[in-house]
Each structure stands twice: as C-alpha cells, then as structure tokens.
Design an enzyme around this catalytic site. Structure first.
Site, PDB file in Angstrom:
ATOM      1  N   GLY A 136      -1.450   9.288  -3.747  1.00  0.00           N
ATOM      2  CA  GLY A 136      -2.847   8.867  -3.820  1.00  0.00           C
ATOM      3  C   GLY A 136      -3.197   7.676  -2.945  1.00  0.00           C
ATOM      4  O   GLY A 136      -4.366   7.284  -2.871  1.00  0.00           O
ATOM      5  N   GLN A 137      -2.196   7.085  -2.259  1.00  0.00           N
ATOM      6  CA  GLN A 137      -2.507   5.941  -1.397  1.00  0.00           C
ATOM      7  C   GLN A 137      -3.478   6.400  -0.317  1.00  0.00           C
ATOM      8  O   GLN A 137      -3.399   7.546   0.141  1.00  0.00           O
ATOM      9  CB  GLN A 137      -1.229   5.388  -0.727  1.00  0.00           C
ATOM     10  CG  GLN A 137      -0.263   4.735  -1.683  1.00  0.00           C
ATOM     11  CD  GLN A 137       0.692   5.731  -2.312  1.00  0.00           C
ATOM     12  OE1 GLN A 137       0.490   6.932  -2.268  1.00  0.00           O
ATOM     13  NE2 GLN A 137       1.749   5.232  -2.928  1.00  0.00           N
ATOM     14  N   SER A 138      -4.357   5.479   0.129  1.00  0.00           N
ATOM     15  CA  SER A 138      -5.445   5.914   1.017  1.00  0.00           C
ATOM     16  C   SER A 138      -4.914   6.615   2.268  1.00  0.00           C
ATOM     17  O   SER A 138      -5.498   7.599   2.729  1.00  0.00           O
ATOM     18  CB  SER A 138      -6.360   4.751   1.368  1.00  0.00           C
ATOM     19  OG  SER A 138      -5.597   3.643   1.700  1.00  0.00           O
TER      20      SER A 138
ATOM     21  N   LEU B 118      -2.404   8.490   2.494  1.00  0.00           N
ATOM     22  CA  LEU B 118      -1.898   9.837   2.162  1.00  0.00           C
ATOM     23  C   LEU B 118      -3.024  10.792   1.771  1.00  0.00           C
ATOM     24  O   LEU B 118      -2.867  12.011   1.819  1.00  0.00           O
ATOM     25  CB  LEU B 118      -0.875   9.761   1.020  1.00  0.00           C
ATOM     26  CG  LEU B 118       0.416   8.997   1.339  1.00  0.00           C
ATOM     27  CD1 LEU B 118       1.297   8.875   0.102  1.00  0.00           C
ATOM     28  CD2 LEU B 118       1.203   9.709   2.433  1.00  0.00           C
TER      29      LEU B 118
END
Ligand code: G3D
Length: 202
Positions: free
Chosen positions: A78-80, A82
């Site tokens: 969920g990291q921006s 990714l």
C-alpha cells in the site's frame, strides 16, 4: 472408457477459481487480514503469530477454498510508490477487499482518495467491493457508521456493483467470515460478467 471416466473425474473435482485483490494504505492491516482469513477458513492452517507478520511489501498471496469455489488472494503493497502497480492486477480480478485503518483518523482522507482513484478504473467496472473498517478492537476507533458515509460518498464511481462496508478486526478475527461469505455470493452472482478460471483440484 478411460476418456469418459477421466472427463467425469475432472467434472467432479473441478473448482471455479477467482482472484480477490486486498488493497488499502500501508499499515491498514492487509497482511494481518489475509493471515486471519486463511487461519479461520482453511482446515489445519495454523497461521503466523501476529508479531511475525510484517507490512505488505510487494505481493502476498493466499488461497482459500470456500462454498465450493477457490479464492486466490493477492495482497498488494500500500505504500504510495507501490500503488502505481495496483492497476496491473485489476483486469484479472473478480473482487476487491479494501481495508481501512479505522483507528487512524489522520489518514482517512488519504485512504479515501486512494479508494476513489482505484474505483475509477475502467478495468474494475462492476467488480464487487468489500470495504472493511479494520481495527475495531481499538478503543475510540471510527465505527462503521462513521466510515460508511465517507466511503459511500461517490455513488457515481461505485456505480451499480455490489458494495458493502463492514466492521472487522483482523487481529481478533471478528467479522472475517461474514465478509468473505458476502463476497463469495457477489462473486458467484457476477460470474456471467467476470467468469472464473476452471482448475482441476490439486
Ligand atoms: P499492511 O499489510 O496493510 O501494511 P499489517 O498492515 O497487516 O502489517 O498491519 C499493520 C499493523 O497493524 C500491525 O501492527 C498489525 O498487528 C496491526 N493490525 C492489523 N490489523 C489489526 C486489528 O484489527 N487490530 C489491531 N489492534 N491491530 C491491527 P505492528 O505493531 O506490527 O505494526
């Protein structure tokens, strides 16, 4: 005769296979949720201890057989940086579980923005959507009554697909079964539009 018997055997053991994406911001509880779902719905699956679970980086996958079908879960990071990879999986998916950290009010606008971007994708049109207000075990978290209107706001983006907001705690397991069973019904109903892949049982 062999061909006939083999055909009959295949018919008996064949399972319809569907892909379910698990999306949400980092730290929302995606990995914990997938582990909890596998533990609750897979016979003899022991599961990882919560302190051994680390945030999703890249992709976690899991498989659950439920109500006569096989669900393949893809839990995406969920990291921006990714999130830009999510849409590569949209066309292949049959349903989305979007996880919200209900205890983190500060990041709700960010989560909602990410959610809107995701459901705007043409490749996800008509795909059933389960929004989970996670971490309900934490005192003072946002309840489902508070989360629901926020994520239901853009009705035109949600369109006519099945969409449900449910409370859950991935840590305690409360609400997991109900959510999956609801999703299975929706996936089966939508299978004329998004047909399954048929596999022989391994
Ligand atoms: P992610 O895969 O979405 O990035 P994780 O998120 O599954 O790694 O979870 C992030 C943190 O939230 C973890 O804590 C995890 O234990 C916690 N968490 C997940 N679901 C719940 C829940 O339902 N209730 C509570 N109380 N905590 C939850 P740490 O401390 O390891 O970062």
């Amino acid at each position: 005769m062999y061909t006939l018997l083999h055909g009959f055997y295949k018919y008996m053991v064949q399972k319809d296979e569907y892909c379910v994406l698990i999306l949400g911001l980092d730290n929302a509880g995606k990995t914990t949720y997938l582990e909890a779902a596998k533990t609750r719905l897979t016979k003899n699956y022991k599961g990882m201890k919560p302190n051994k679970i680390t945030t999703t980086v890249g992709l976690n996958i899991g498989q659950i057989d439920v109500s006569g079908i096989r669900l393949n879960f893809w839990d995406l990071g969920g990291q921006s940086e990714l999130q830009s990879l999510w849409d590569k999986y949209y066309a292949e998916s049959h349903a989305v579980i979007y996880i919200v950290d209900s205890s983190d009010r500060d990041r709700i606008p960010d989560s909602k923005e990410t959610f809107d971007k995701m459901i705007s994708s043409e490749c996800l049109r008509g795909v059933p959507l389960l929004v989970l207000a996670n971490k309900q075990d934490i005192p003072d978290c946002m309840g489902v009554r508070e989360v629901k209107p926020i994520f239901n706001k853009n009705g035109h983006l949600i369109g006519r697909r099945d969409c449900m907001v449910m409370p859950v705690s991935a840590l305690t397991g409360d609400g997991i079964n109900e959510g999956i069973l609801w999703l299975v019904d929706c996936i089966k109903r939508n299978s004329d539009i998004r047909p399954p892949r048929n596999l022989e049982e391994s």
